[in-house]
Structure formats: structure tokens, C-alpha cells
Design a protein around this motif. Structure first.
Motif, PDB file in Angstrom:
ATOM      1  N   ALA A   1       5.661 -19.380   4.056  1.00 20.51           N
ATOM      2  CA  ALA A   1       6.859 -18.663   4.445  1.00 20.51           C
ATOM      3  C   ALA A   1       7.366 -18.983   5.831  1.00 20.51           C
ATOM      4  N   ALA A   2       6.456 -19.259   6.585  1.00 12.47           N
ATOM      5  CA  ALA A   2       6.974 -19.273   8.109  1.00 12.47           C
ATOM      6  C   ALA A   2       7.599 -20.886   8.100  1.00 12.47           C
ATOM      7  N   ARG A   3       6.895 -21.917   7.493  1.00 11.03           N
ATOM      8  CA  ARG A   3       7.601 -23.296   7.507  1.00 11.03           C
ATOM      9  C   ARG A   3       8.794 -23.409   6.692  1.00 11.03           C
ATOM     10  N   ALA A   4       8.957 -22.464   5.616  1.00  5.29           N
ATOM     11  CA  ALA A   4      10.020 -22.422   4.727  1.00  5.29           C
ATOM     12  C   ALA A   4      11.224 -21.729   5.524  1.00  5.29           C
ATOM     13  N   ALA A   5      10.832 -20.641   6.166  1.00  9.97           N
ATOM     14  CA  ALA A   5      11.948 -19.932   6.882  1.00  9.97           C
ATOM     15  C   ALA A   5      12.401 -20.902   7.965  1.00  9.97           C
ATOM     16  N   GLN A   6      11.760 -21.737   8.626  1.00 13.40           N
ATOM     17  CA  GLN A   6      12.329 -22.597   9.553  1.00 13.40           C
ATOM     18  C   GLN A   6      13.094 -23.641   8.973  1.00 13.40           C
ATOM     19  N   MET A   7      12.656 -24.362   7.965  1.00 11.91           N
ATOM     20  CA  MET A   7      13.548 -25.216   6.953  1.00 11.91           C
ATOM     21  C   MET A   7      14.754 -24.609   6.545  1.00 11.91           C
ATOM     22  N   LEU A   8      14.802 -23.443   5.977  1.00 12.94           N
ATOM     23  CA  LEU A   8      16.023 -22.650   5.666  1.00 12.94           C
ATOM     24  C   LEU A   8      16.905 -22.410   7.017  1.00 12.94           C
ATOM     25  N   SER A   9      16.363 -21.982   7.944  1.00  8.58           N
ATOM     26  CA  SER A   9      17.148 -21.841   9.226  1.00  8.58           C
ATOM     27  C   SER A   9      17.998 -23.122   9.829  1.00  8.58           C
ATOM     28  N   GLU A  10      17.191 -24.133   9.665  1.00 14.23           N
ATOM     29  CA  GLU A  10      17.592 -25.368  10.048  1.00 14.23           C
ATOM     30  C   GLU A  10      18.836 -25.973   9.086  1.00 14.23           C
ATOM     31  N   ALA A  11      18.581 -25.791   7.959  1.00 15.99           N
ATOM     32  CA  ALA A  11      19.505 -26.244   6.844  1.00 15.99           C
ATOM     33  C   ALA A  11      20.835 -25.376   7.018  1.00 15.99           C
ATOM     34  N   GLU A  12      20.646 -24.226   7.047  1.00 15.87           N
ATOM     35  CA  GLU A  12      21.822 -23.471   7.227  1.00 15.87           C
ATOM     36  C   GLU A  12      22.808 -23.642   8.485  1.00 15.87           C
ATOM     37  N   ALA A  13      21.872 -24.023   9.467  1.00 12.43           N
ATOM     38  CA  ALA A  13      22.640 -24.474  10.803  1.00 12.43           C
ATOM     39  C   ALA A  13      23.202 -25.800  10.622  1.00 12.43           C
ATOM     40  N   ALA A  14      22.730 -26.682   9.927  1.00 15.11           N
ATOM     41  CA  ALA A  14      23.279 -27.893   9.666  1.00 15.11           C
ATOM     42  C   ALA A  14      24.505 -27.779   8.808  1.00 15.11           C
ATOM     43  N   GLU A  15      24.361 -27.033   8.014  1.00 11.09           N
ATOM     44  CA  GLU A  15      25.441 -26.849   6.859  1.00 11.09           C
ATOM     45  C   GLU A  15      26.783 -26.077   7.615  1.00 11.09           C
ATOM     46  N   GLY A  16      26.228 -25.236   8.497  1.00 11.45           N
ATOM     47  CA  GLY A  16      27.323 -24.398   9.248  1.00 11.45           C
ATOM     48  C   GLY A  16      27.996 -25.389  10.371  1.00 11.45           C
ATOM     49  N   GLU A  17      27.284 -26.233  10.810  1.00  6.73           N
ATOM     50  CA  GLU A  17      27.951 -27.366  11.629  1.00  6.73           C
ATOM     51  C   GLU A  17      28.883 -28.204  11.003  1.00  6.73           C
ATOM     52  N   MET A  18      28.500 -28.726   9.890  1.00  7.18           N
ATOM     53  CA  MET A  18      29.344 -29.464   9.114  1.00  7.18           C
ATOM     54  C   MET A  18      30.431 -28.831   8.671  1.00  7.18           C
ATOM     55  N   LEU A  19      30.357 -27.592   8.213  1.00  4.78           N
ATOM     56  CA  LEU A  19      31.526 -26.734   7.841  1.00  4.78           C
ATOM     57  C   LEU A  19      32.536 -26.574   8.845  1.00  4.78           C
ATOM     58  N   ASP A  20      32.058 -26.227  10.204  1.00  4.78           N
ATOM     59  CA  ASP A  20      32.742 -26.001  11.355  1.00  4.78           C
ATOM     60  C   ASP A  20      33.591 -27.172  11.645  1.00  4.78           C
ATOM     61  N   GLN A  21      32.940 -28.462  11.590  1.00  5.52           N
ATOM     62  CA  GLN A  21      33.584 -29.697  11.885  1.00  5.52           C
ATOM     63  C   GLN A  21      34.725 -30.014  10.765  1.00  5.52           C
ATOM     64  N   ALA A  22      34.479 -29.473   9.578  1.00  2.17           N
ATOM     65  CA  ALA A  22      35.523 -29.773   8.622  1.00  2.17           C
ATOM     66  C   ALA A  22      36.695 -29.018   8.913  1.00  2.17           C
ATOM     67  N   VAL A  23      36.546 -27.999   9.619  1.00  3.32           N
ATOM     68  CA  VAL A  23      37.738 -27.002   9.740  1.00  3.32           C
ATOM     69  C   VAL A  23      38.239 -27.245  11.351  1.00  3.32           C
ATOM     70  N   ARG A  24      37.335 -27.511  12.049  1.00  2.00           N
ATOM     71  CA  ARG A  24      37.931 -27.477  13.583  1.00  2.00           C
ATOM     72  C   ARG A  24      37.646 -29.069  14.201  1.00  2.00           C
ATOM     73  N   PRO A  25      38.382 -29.499  14.740  1.00  3.05           N
ATOM     74  CA  PRO A  25      38.202 -30.876  15.057  1.00  3.05           C
ATOM     75  C   PRO A  25      37.218 -31.126  16.089  1.00  3.05           C
ATOM     76  N   ARG A  26      36.231 -31.691  15.819  1.00  6.02           N
ATOM     77  CA  ARG A  26      35.044 -31.967  16.978  1.00  6.02           C
ATOM     78  C   ARG A  26      33.981 -32.934  16.299  1.00  6.02           C
ATOM     79  N   GLY A  27      33.401 -33.580  17.421  1.00  9.12           N
ATOM     80  CA  GLY A  27      32.634 -35.025  17.170  1.00  9.12           C
ATOM     81  C   GLY A  27      33.367 -36.245  17.091  1.00  9.12           C
ATOM     82  N   LEU A  28      32.596 -37.212  16.798  1.00  6.54           N
ATOM     83  CA  LEU A  28      33.017 -38.727  17.021  1.00  6.54           C
ATOM     84  C   LEU A  28      33.927 -39.139  15.789  1.00  6.54           C
ATOM     85  N   VAL A  29      35.031 -39.806  16.083  1.00  9.16           N
ATOM     86  CA  VAL A  29      35.669 -40.700  15.233  1.00  9.16           C
ATOM     87  C   VAL A  29      35.915 -42.247  15.764  1.00  9.16           C
ATOM     88  N   ARG A  30      35.254 -42.965  14.686  1.00  9.22           N
ATOM     89  CA  ARG A  30      35.309 -44.203  14.927  1.00  9.22           C
ATOM     90  C   ARG A  30      36.510 -45.135  14.262  1.00  9.22           C
TER      91      ARG A  30
END
Length: 311
Positions: A69-98
Motif C-alpha cells: 500500500a505504501a509503495r502503491a500510494a507513492q506510485m499513484l501520487s507520482e502518476a497523478e503528478a505526471a499526468e497533472g503536469e502534462m495536462l497543465d502543459q497542454a493548456v498553458r504554454p510551458r516547456g521546451l519547443v524544438r
């Protein structure tokens, strides 16, 4: 055991452990209670161990359940943070453009235009790659590119920004010494300077205002893979060469170069903004592409009328 972990079951188990209830976990995840229960059972079967004890009145984690449960909670938290960051970038211009662009156009117009964009979008950074060679956007990891060419059909999305005019140019000294060519056939007696990245650099194709077509095999003392490099040779009186208007206009205005054979034109080319096809683009890429399209669709220098006719 399959190679990939059952991430869905781990996430569901984490929520069950957190809420201490199948019902509350199902409600939080917008799933049915049966789906939650089956996911936990599937995970227990996969791992070969009991994760929790449950009866109609009691619910408790086993030792293995508490560890997971402890490991799964950490994994879920990281996945939610990663997904939130990607969703944020999809809405607000942020990050690197090549971004890829031709060398001469990039130095003269793209690089000077980027500070304004970066000032407007402080959370966006740009990696600018300048080369006259056509780069592989997907293989090279580029988000978008400016290309000056007659584009072939491809899986890329492309937007035409403006026409690029090309004329034969030479210095007044060269023309005084060698004469002024009036017809493509005259070029066999002239020093023709070559640009290596033409679609067919070994042949120059012309069409007259009356519709006559002519093909010339150029010969001369100098060839380069960059049009600016040809400018030095042209101004030094080494020969005649087809050059795009965004390069020769300054030397034309200064009297260093003159256009010749104005009744004949080379195959038309355009400035395009291209990007890999596929799903929605991040906001940072969309923002830069919108900026570039606005910046380069209109006139770029005094007397430039090509941009006014862009569609």
C-alpha cells in the motif's frame, strides 16, 4: 507473470487502502464496487499473497498489504503528478519547443523574432536548429519547422505562410565584363554559381512569361550549401546565380547586385510551417507556431509584397 505490472490494480488497491473501504474507493474512482473488488483479487492472485482481510464487518491490511500500500500510494501520487503536469502543459504554454529552420532565413528573420516570443511566454524555451538540409522532424525530435520548398506529400501537417521569389542576380561589374544574359541558353557562356540543396542542383529550369520552358545545366567556379555563402561570391563578381528575395533584397537596394532575365522565372517555392501529424499539440508548440505564422505571413522588408498575397 507478464512483463508489465498491473498498474490499474495497484492504483485501485492504493485507494482501497487509503479509504479502508471498497465502497468509498469505488466512489472516489467512479468505478463499481465489483470492479474494485475484482481488481484487488486480481492483484492478490498475481502476487500470490493475501493483501487484506475482509469480512462483512471488518477490514484490515496484512503485512504484505501494508508494504504494498505504501509503495502503491507513492506510485499513484507520482502518476497523478505526471499526468497533472502534462495536462497543465497542454493548456498553458510551458516547456521546451524544438524548432528547425533554414540557415539564412533563420539567422536573418527567425532568430531576431524569437526574443519577442520568449518575453511574452516566460515559461517556454526554444531550441533552434539552423540547417539548409531538410531534417527529419520525427526522427530528430523536432516539434515544428520552417521550410522553404515545394513540399512533397507526406504525413506532416503544413501551412503555407508566404511565397518566396527567386531571380537570377549578378553584380554590375560582372555584367559589364561578361554581358547580360537575356535567355536561359545564354547561360552556357556565363559562370553559374550553384546552390547544393536545390531539388535538382544539376539543372536550372525556367519558364518565360509567354509560357516557354527551358532547362540549363549550369557550370561555374563555385557551389555552396548555403545561399548567404553565394552572396559573397556574387558581390565579388564571380558569376550569376538564382537567389531568394529575402537574401538579395539588401544588396539589390544597395546596387551591389542586379536582377537579370526578368522575363524568366524559376519554379515557385513557398515558406511553410510544418509539424508532425497526429494528436493535439502541447500549448507551447501551438503558441510558437501561431506566433511564427503571424510573424512571417506579412511583409518582411521595405517593398516586400510577397507576404501580402499569402493565404
Amino acid at each position: 507473470m507478464s512483463k508489465l505490472p498491473d498498474l490499474e490494480a495497484l492504483a485501485i488497491f492504493s485507494k482501497v487502502a487509503e479509504t479502508q473501504s471498497f465502497s468509498r474507493a469505488a466512489e472516489a474512482l467512479a468505478l463499481s464496487k465489483a470492479t474494485v473488488s475484482k481488481a484487488v483479487s486480481r492483484l492478490e492472485l498475481r502476487l500470490g499473497t493475501t493483501l487484506l482481510h475482509r469480512t462483512s464487518r471488518r477490514f484490515s491490511l496484512t503485512d504484505a498489504g501494508r508494504t504494498l500500500a505504501a509503495r502503491a500510494a507513492q506510485m499513484l501520487s507520482e502518476a497523478e503528478a505526471a499526468e497533472g503536469e502534462m495536462l497543465d502543459q497542454a493548456v498553458r504554454p510551458r516547456g521546451l519547443v524544438r524548432l528547425a529552420a533554414p540557415m539564412s532565413f533563420g539567422m536573418a528573420y527567425v532568430a531576431p523574432a524569437l526574443p519577442e516570443f520568449l518575453a511574452t511566454h516566460p515559461d517556454v524555451s526554444v531550441d533552434l536548429h539552423l540547417s539548409d538540409e531538410t531534417v527529419d522532424l520525427v526522427g530528430g525530435g523536432y516539434d515544428c519547422a520552417l521550410r522553404i520548398a515545394a513540399l512533397a506529400d507526406s504525413s506532416m501537417t503544413a501551412r503555407r505562410l508566404r511565397s518566396i521569389r527567386r531571380h537570377l542576380v549578378a553584380s554590375p561589374d560582372y555584367l559589364a565584363q561578361r554581358g547580360r544574359p537575356e535567355h536561359p541558353s545564354d547561360l552556357v557562356r556565363h559562370a553559374c554559381l550553384g546552390y547544393a540543396y536545390l531539388p535538382n542542383a544539376e539543372l536550372w529550369r525556367f519558364v518565360s512569361t509567354s509560357g516557354e520552358e527551358a532547362t540549363v545545366r549550369p557550370h561555374g567556379p563555385f557551389r555552396a550549401n548555403n545561399a548567404d555563402a553565394l552572396t559573397f561570391a556574387l558581390c565579388a563578381g564571380l558569376g550569376v546565380a538564382p537567389q531568394p528575395d529575402f537574401i538579395y533584397w539588401r544588396d539589390l537596394a544597395a546596387g551591389k547586385l542586379e536582377t537579370v532575365m526578368t522575363d524568366w522565372s524559376l519554379p515557385p517555392i513557398d515558406l511553410h510551417l510544418v509539424a508532425p501529424g497526429g494528436g493535439p499539440r502541447p500549448a507551447r508548440v501551438t503558441a510558437l507556431m501561431t506566433y511564427l505564422a503571424t510573424k512571417f505571413s506579412g511583409p518582411l522588408w521595405p517593398g516586400d509584397t510577397a507576404g501580402k498575397r499569402s493565404a
